[in-house]
Design a protein around this motif. Structure first.
Motif: not given
Length: 161
Positions: A131, A135, A154
């Motif tokens: 993650r 990001s 994801m």
């Protein structure tokens, strides 16, 4: 330098990498980025034995690998980068080297992990590392072999916390 594949694979160099990926992508250098392998003579020997004769091999820790990449040390190579896990990819990114896409190939089953695909099991910490990478703009895909469909990784780990 052409980086043709950046892969997370706990096995580092193994049959799929040594025969299928390197041949189909015409890889001339494999760069293993792994802090442990970079200082372990036994792992270095095993990786050298597993590396196909058609490819050169570099085994470096994250800091040294980024330095070599930034120096364009592999500018004549068709490069495949392999890291053991997402924590290494996170370290590489935090040290200032951006990887636009990372392909997840194999993460073994361990206590607390969730099976995502046949050979990919992810712990909550690994999911957090993925993650974090996403990001920062890194696209994470999953693809076992070059001929397999490349899928978005994801959504597969959305429920792992």
């Amino acid at each position: 330098m052409s980086i043709l594949n950046i892969r997370i694979d706990e096995r580092l160099i193994h049959g799929q990498v040594a025969t299928v990926w390197t041949n189909q992508m015409n890889i001339t250098r494999i760069l293993v980025i792994d802090d442990l392998a970079a200082v372990d003579d036994i792992q270095k020997i095993a990786l050298k034995m597993a590396c196909p004769s058609s490819s050169r091999l570099s085994i470096l820790n994250a800091e040294r690998a980024i330095q070599r990449l930034n120096e364009n040390a592999y500018d004549k190579d068709r490069l495949m980068i392999i890291m053991r896990g997402p924590a290494t990819a996170r370290e590489v990114l935090d040290l200032g080297y951006f990887m636009p896409t990372i392909n997840v190939g194999n993460i073994s089953n361990k206590i607390g992990s969730t099976r995502i695909k046949h050979t990919v099991c992810v712990t909550p910490q690994e999911a957090e590392d993925f993650r974090y990478l996403e990001s920062k703009g890194v696209k994470i895909t999953i693809q076992m072999l070059p001929q397999d469909e490349k899928l978005d990784f994801m959504p597969m780990i959305a429920n792992i916390h």
